[in-house]
Every structure is written in structure tokens, then in C-alpha cells.
Design a protein around this motif. Structure first.
Motif, short mmCIF file in Angstrom:
data_model
loop_
_atom_site.label_atom_id
_atom_site.label_comp_id
_atom_site.label_asym_id
_atom_site.label_seq_id
_atom_site.Cartn_x
_atom_site.Cartn_y
_atom_site.Cartn_z
N GLU A 1 -0.04 -2.61 -6.75
CA GLU A 1 -1.28 -3.39 -6.74
C GLU A 1 -0.96 -4.87 -6.72
O GLU A 1 -0.11 -5.33 -7.47
CB GLU A 1 -2.11 -3.08 -7.98
CG GLU A 1 -2.73 -1.70 -7.95
CD GLU A 1 -3.64 -1.49 -9.12
OE1 GLU A 1 -4.40 -2.42 -9.49
OE2 GLU A 1 -3.60 -0.39 -9.68
N LEU B 1 0.83 -1.21 0.00
CA LEU B 1 0.00 0.00 0.00
C LEU B 1 0.87 1.26 0.00
O LEU B 1 0.61 2.19 -0.76
CB LEU B 1 -0.94 0.01 1.19
CG LEU B 1 -2.12 -0.95 1.13
CD1 LEU B 1 -2.87 -0.97 2.46
CD2 LEU B 1 -3.06 -0.57 0.00
N ARG B 2 1.87 1.28 0.87
CA ARG B 2 2.75 2.45 0.95
C ARG B 2 3.50 2.69 -0.36
O ARG B 2 3.76 3.83 -0.73
CB ARG B 2 3.77 2.27 2.08
CG ARG B 2 3.23 2.58 3.44
CD ARG B 2 4.34 2.81 4.45
NE ARG B 2 5.36 1.79 4.44
CZ ARG B 2 5.40 0.73 5.24
NH1 ARG B 2 4.44 0.53 6.12
NH2 ARG B 2 6.39 -0.13 5.17
N ARG C 1 2.39 1.78 -3.30
CA ARG C 1 1.41 1.85 -4.39
C ARG C 1 1.62 0.74 -5.43
O ARG C 1 1.62 0.98 -6.64
CB ARG C 1 1.43 3.21 -5.06
CG ARG C 1 1.03 4.30 -4.09
CD ARG C 1 1.01 5.63 -4.74
NE ARG C 1 0.67 6.62 -3.70
CZ ARG C 1 0.71 7.89 -3.88
NH1 ARG C 1 1.04 8.38 -5.04
NH2 ARG C 1 0.39 8.70 -2.91
#
Length: 69
Positions: A62, A57-58, A60
């Protein structure tokens, strides 16, 4: 945990980020029971799954997550 990505570039980015963070992961071919555009995936130690998800998540990146069978 098995982690699938859209392409090989994302696998490489994820692997580099995980290794830099000291997480246990391995690049492997995608198991036959999973379909993915990219032929590679990461196997991540279950003990590191939560930290790995936060790291993605940090950064980015997927990813799609599956428990190992």
C-alpha cells in the motif's frame, strides 16, 4: 513522484522490489509538507511512475502517491 508508506518495513519492501525491477528510486525523509506515520518515503523518477505503481499492486504494498512540486 513522492511515495509514502504506512511504515518503514513497507518502504524497504518497495525499495527492494523497485531496485530488482531496475527502476530509479531513492529512500529519503518525508518532506515537511506531507504527513506520514513513517519518516521515510521513496522518490521515484517520473518516467517510472506507472511501472512503479503496477509493481506495488503486484506486491500488495500500500502506498500514497504525490507529484513532486
Amino acid at each position: 513522484m513522492i511515495v509514502l508508506f504506512r511504515n518503514a518495513r513497507e518502504v524497504i519492501r518497495a525499495d527492494a522490489a523497485a531496485r530488482e525491477a531496475g527502476l530509479d528510486c531513492r529512500v529519503r525523509p518525508v518532506p515537511e509538507e506531507y504527513s506520514a506515520e513513517c519518516g521515510m518515503c521513496l522518490f521515484v523518477a517520473d518516467a517510472h511512475s506507472g511501472v512503479f505503481r503496477e509493481l506495488m499492486l503486484r506486491n500488495r504494498i500500500e502506498a500514497t502517491y504525490h507529484d513532486e512540486k
